[in-house]
Design a protein around this motif. Structure first.
Motif, PDB file in Angstrom:
ATOM      1  N   ILE A   1       0.450  -1.020   0.213  1.00 44.15           N
ATOM      2  CA  ILE A   1      -0.333  -0.493  -0.131  1.00 44.15           C
ATOM      3  C   ILE A   1       0.337   1.106  -0.316  1.00 44.15           C
ATOM      4  O   ILE A   1       1.774   1.234   0.651  1.00 44.15           O
ATOM      5  CB  ILE A   1      -1.320   0.096   1.530  1.00 44.15           C
ATOM      6  CG1 ILE A   1      -1.774  -1.599   1.496  1.00 44.15           C
ATOM      7  CG2 ILE A   1      -1.453   1.207   1.116  1.00 44.15           C
ATOM      8  CD1 ILE A   1      -2.611  -1.434   2.773  1.00 44.15           C
ATOM      9  N   THR A   2       0.273   2.277  -0.982  1.00 46.42           N
ATOM     10  CA  THR A   2       0.827   3.448  -0.855  1.00 46.42           C
ATOM     11  C   THR A   2       0.216   4.755  -1.115  1.00 46.42           C
ATOM     12  O   THR A   2      -1.045   4.257  -1.472  1.00 46.42           O
ATOM     13  CB  THR A   2       1.959   3.667  -1.575  1.00 46.42           C
ATOM     14  OG1 THR A   2       1.579   3.542  -3.560  1.00 46.42           O
ATOM     15  CG2 THR A   2       3.228   2.549  -2.271  1.00 46.42           C
ATOM     16  N   TYR A   3       0.610   5.480  -0.759  1.00 44.29           N
ATOM     17  CA  TYR A   3      -0.249   6.605  -0.092  1.00 44.29           C
ATOM     18  C   TYR A   3       0.934   8.241  -0.702  1.00 44.29           C
ATOM     19  O   TYR A   3       1.460   8.014  -0.461  1.00 44.29           O
ATOM     20  CB  TYR A   3      -0.789   6.976   0.379  1.00 44.29           C
ATOM     21  CG  TYR A   3      -1.197   8.387   0.798  1.00 44.29           C
ATOM     22  CD1 TYR A   3      -0.915   9.498   1.320  1.00 44.29           C
ATOM     23  CD2 TYR A   3      -2.650   8.482   0.308  1.00 44.29           C
ATOM     24  CE1 TYR A   3      -0.829  11.304   1.541  1.00 44.29           C
ATOM     25  CE2 TYR A   3      -2.986  10.635   0.792  1.00 44.29           C
ATOM     26  CZ  TYR A   3      -2.702  10.730   0.651  1.00 44.29           C
ATOM     27  OH  TYR A   3      -2.978  11.979   1.310  1.00 44.29           O
ATOM     28  N   TYR A   4      -0.365   9.283  -1.935  1.00 37.86           N
ATOM     29  CA  TYR A   4       0.574  10.417  -2.305  1.00 37.86           C
ATOM     30  C   TYR A   4       0.229  11.011  -2.139  1.00 37.86           C
ATOM     31  O   TYR A   4      -0.860  11.231  -2.494  1.00 37.86           O
ATOM     32  CB  TYR A   4       1.430  10.095  -3.439  1.00 37.86           C
ATOM     33  CG  TYR A   4       2.058   8.464  -4.500  1.00 37.86           C
ATOM     34  CD1 TYR A   4       0.985   7.395  -4.141  1.00 37.86           C
ATOM     35  CD2 TYR A   4       3.339   8.810  -3.912  1.00 37.86           C
ATOM     36  CE1 TYR A   4       2.175   6.342  -4.409  1.00 37.86           C
ATOM     37  CE2 TYR A   4       4.061   7.278  -4.510  1.00 37.86           C
ATOM     38  CZ  TYR A   4       3.318   6.275  -4.627  1.00 37.86           C
ATOM     39  OH  TYR A   4       4.313   5.225  -4.906  1.00 37.86           O
ATOM     40  N   ALA A   5       0.995  12.299  -2.184  1.00 42.93           N
ATOM     41  CA  ALA A   5       0.262  14.144  -1.995  1.00 42.93           C
ATOM     42  C   ALA A   5      -0.374  14.014  -3.070  1.00 42.93           C
ATOM     43  O   ALA A   5       0.002  13.539  -4.188  1.00 42.93           O
ATOM     44  CB  ALA A   5       1.293  14.926  -1.118  1.00 42.93           C
ATOM     45  N   ASP A   6      -1.422  14.497  -3.990  1.00 44.01           N
ATOM     46  CA  ASP A   6      -2.116  15.522  -4.423  1.00 44.01           C
ATOM     47  C   ASP A   6      -0.786  15.693  -5.184  1.00 44.01           C
ATOM     48  O   ASP A   6      -1.019  15.958  -6.455  1.00 44.01           O
ATOM     49  CB  ASP A   6      -3.042  16.795  -4.951  1.00 44.01           C
ATOM     50  CG  ASP A   6      -4.613  15.760  -3.950  1.00 44.01           C
ATOM     51  OD1 ASP A   6      -4.940  15.878  -3.635  1.00 44.01           O
ATOM     52  OD2 ASP A   6      -4.354  14.462  -4.007  1.00 44.01           O
ATOM     53  N   SER A   7       0.268  16.844  -4.807  1.00 41.59           N
ATOM     54  CA  SER A   7       0.826  17.902  -5.309  1.00 41.59           C
ATOM     55  C   SER A   7       1.751  16.348  -6.464  1.00 41.59           C
ATOM     56  O   SER A   7       2.767  17.097  -7.141  1.00 41.59           O
ATOM     57  CB  SER A   7       1.697  18.020  -4.483  1.00 41.59           C
ATOM     58  OG  SER A   7       2.116  18.197  -3.446  1.00 41.59           O
ATOM     59  N   VAL A   8       2.326  15.603  -6.121  1.00 41.93           N
ATOM     60  CA  VAL A   8       3.760  14.895  -6.202  1.00 41.93           C
ATOM     61  C   VAL A   8       2.352  13.810  -7.462  1.00 41.93           C
ATOM     62  O   VAL A   8       3.389  12.706  -7.541  1.00 41.93           O
ATOM     63  CB  VAL A   8       4.664  14.315  -5.602  1.00 41.93           C
ATOM     64  CG1 VAL A   8       5.282  15.994  -4.843  1.00 41.93           C
ATOM     65  CG2 VAL A   8       3.746  13.155  -4.719  1.00 41.93           C
TER      66      VAL A   8
END
Length: 124
Positions: free
Chosen positions: A57-64
């Motif tokens: 599972i990964t999560y990314y900020a919208d900016s990246v």
């Protein structure tokens, strides 16, 4: 206790790529949720993204999102942040962090251990 050491920062032109690494020692690496944060001058530290203990599972900020990939190698006790299509606004000190929570934390408060940071500068 865990010790975290980031590497791979530097100066890159806009549109370029970098891969940051974070080596973790101490407690079993696979027991940590890992996160990448960044802090630009005069701004608060913000989450770039995170990865679960297994790496599934990964999560990314919208900016990246769409430009960054976080991965980990539990055999090498290392987490990576690959950044593509870099922009001047990506310029910041990048930190990796380790947490003992069950899920990928989105707040710096959810991470207990921090590296010293590595500077990323993107020129226009």
């Amino acid at each position: 206790q865990a010790q975290l050491v980031e590497s791979g920062g530097g100066l890159v032109q806009a549109g370029g790529s970098l891969i940051l690494s974070c080596a973790v020692s101490g407690r079993t690496f696979s027991s940590y949720v890992m996160g990448w944060f960044r802090q630009a001058p005069g701004k608060e530290r913000e989450l770039v993204g995170g990865i679960s203990r297994s790496g599934v599972i990964t999560y990314y900020a919208d900016s990246v999102k769409g430009r960054c990939t976080i991965s980990r190698d539990n055999a090498k006790n290392t987490v990576y942040l690959q950044m593509n299509s870099l922009k001047p606004e990506d310029t910041a000190v990048y930190y990796c962090a380790a947490g003992t929570g069950r899920a990928v934390g989105r707040s710096s408060r959810e991470y207990s251990y921090w590296g010293q940071g590595t500077q990323v500068t993107v020129s226009s």
